[in-house]
Motif scaffolding. Structure first.
Motif, short mmCIF file in Angstrom:
data_model
loop_
_atom_site.label_atom_id
_atom_site.label_comp_id
_atom_site.label_asym_id
_atom_site.label_seq_id
_atom_site.Cartn_x
_atom_site.Cartn_y
_atom_site.Cartn_z
N ASP A 197 4.83 4.07 2.32
CA ASP A 197 5.74 4.54 3.37
C ASP A 197 6.52 3.31 3.79
N GLN A 198 7.60 3.05 3.08
CA GLN A 198 8.33 1.80 3.21
C GLN A 198 9.47 1.91 4.21
N ALA A 199 9.67 0.85 4.96
CA ALA A 199 10.76 0.80 5.94
C ALA A 199 12.11 0.63 5.28
N ASP A 200 12.14 0.16 4.04
CA ASP A 200 13.38 -0.06 3.31
C ASP A 200 13.57 1.00 2.24
N HIS A 201 14.83 1.20 1.83
CA HIS A 201 15.13 2.05 0.68
C HIS A 201 14.68 1.30 -0.57
N GLU A 202 14.36 2.05 -1.61
CA GLU A 202 13.99 1.42 -2.88
C GLU A 202 14.71 2.12 -4.02
N TRP A 203 15.51 1.35 -4.75
CA TRP A 203 16.08 1.83 -6.00
C TRP A 203 15.18 1.29 -7.09
N VAL A 204 14.71 2.17 -7.96
CA VAL A 204 13.78 1.74 -8.99
C VAL A 204 14.25 2.26 -10.34
N ALA A 205 14.13 1.42 -11.36
CA ALA A 205 14.45 1.79 -12.74
C ALA A 205 13.25 1.46 -13.61
N LEU A 206 12.93 2.36 -14.52
CA LEU A 206 11.87 2.09 -15.49
C LEU A 206 12.54 1.57 -16.75
N LEU A 207 12.21 0.34 -17.13
CA LEU A 207 12.82 -0.30 -18.28
C LEU A 207 12.04 -0.05 -19.56
N ALA A 208 10.72 0.11 -19.46
CA ALA A 208 9.86 0.31 -20.64
C ALA A 208 8.63 1.10 -20.22
N GLY A 209 8.02 1.78 -21.19
CA GLY A 209 6.81 2.55 -20.91
C GLY A 209 7.14 3.92 -20.34
N GLU A 210 6.15 4.52 -19.70
CA GLU A 210 6.32 5.81 -19.03
C GLU A 210 5.56 5.77 -17.72
N ALA A 211 6.00 6.59 -16.77
CA ALA A 211 5.35 6.63 -15.46
C ALA A 211 5.61 7.97 -14.80
N LEU A 248 11.00 7.95 -17.90
CA LEU A 248 11.06 7.38 -19.24
C LEU A 248 11.99 6.18 -19.19
N PRO A 249 11.98 5.31 -20.20
CA PRO A 249 12.84 4.14 -20.17
C PRO A 249 14.31 4.51 -19.90
N GLY A 250 14.89 3.82 -18.94
CA GLY A 250 16.27 4.06 -18.56
C GLY A 250 16.42 4.96 -17.34
N ASP A 251 15.37 5.68 -16.98
CA ASP A 251 15.43 6.54 -15.79
C ASP A 251 15.41 5.69 -14.53
N ILE A 304 7.40 -1.28 -17.43
CA ILE A 304 8.12 -2.37 -16.77
C ILE A 304 9.18 -1.77 -15.86
N TRP A 305 9.09 -2.12 -14.59
CA TRP A 305 9.96 -1.59 -13.56
C TRP A 305 10.90 -2.68 -13.05
N LEU A 306 12.08 -2.27 -12.63
CA LEU A 306 12.96 -3.13 -11.85
C LEU A 306 13.17 -2.40 -10.53
N ALA A 307 12.81 -3.04 -9.43
CA ALA A 307 12.89 -2.40 -8.12
C ALA A 307 13.76 -3.25 -7.19
N VAL A 308 14.65 -2.57 -6.47
CA VAL A 308 15.50 -3.22 -5.49
C VAL A 308 15.20 -2.58 -4.14
N HIS A 309 14.69 -3.37 -3.21
CA HIS A 309 14.38 -2.90 -1.86
C HIS A 309 15.48 -3.41 -0.95
N TYR A 310 16.05 -2.53 -0.12
CA TYR A 310 17.09 -2.97 0.79
C TYR A 310 17.02 -2.21 2.10
N ARG A 311 17.55 -2.83 3.13
CA ARG A 311 17.44 -2.27 4.49
C ARG A 311 18.10 -0.93 4.60
#
Length: 112
Positions: free
Chosen positions: A44-58, A71-74, A96-103
């Motif tokens: 339950d995060q106070a910031d927005h989160e943009w997340v991309a999956l670069l590899a694998g599955e989740a 899937l990768p690229g989502d 492998i995830w790339l996550a950007v958290h911002y106010r």
């Protein structure tokens, strides 16, 4: 300056997810996350989160019952305070995830 490859994979077992903070500023934090069969508790995060999956599955699960298979690229935007968790990641290989958290005050675009 240290060179880091986003797709670098640790050869050893991962008892916990690896979270590397790649960059941070007053209103933003960029992370690289490596999961291998990991799940999480509820966020339950106070910031927005943009997340991309670069590899694998989740699979992400939201408190309202929505599930998202990634899937990768989502990628998706998770609005601040939208409770969610990582319900599943591939145990055989790295997710492998790339996550950007911002106010919350700096959001643009549409929520997930």
């Amino acid at each position: 300056m240290r060179l880091v490859n986003l797709f670098a994979s640790p050869a050893e077992a991962l008892p916990e997810e690896i979270v590397d903070v790649l960059a941070r500023g007053q209103d933003v934090r960029v992370e690289r996350i490596v999961s291998r069969g990991h799940v999480s508790g509820w966020y339950d995060q106070a910031d927005h989160e943009w997340v991309a999956l670069l590899a694998g599955e989740a699979r992400l699960e939201f408190e309202d019952g929505e599930n998202r298979q990634l899937l990768p690229g989502d990628h998706l935007l998770i609005p601040a305070h939208r409770r969610h968790r990582v319900a599943w990641t591939t145990p055989e290989c790295d997710s492998i995830w790339l996550a950007v958290h911002y106010r919350a005050a700096s959001v643009e675009g549409r929520p997930a």
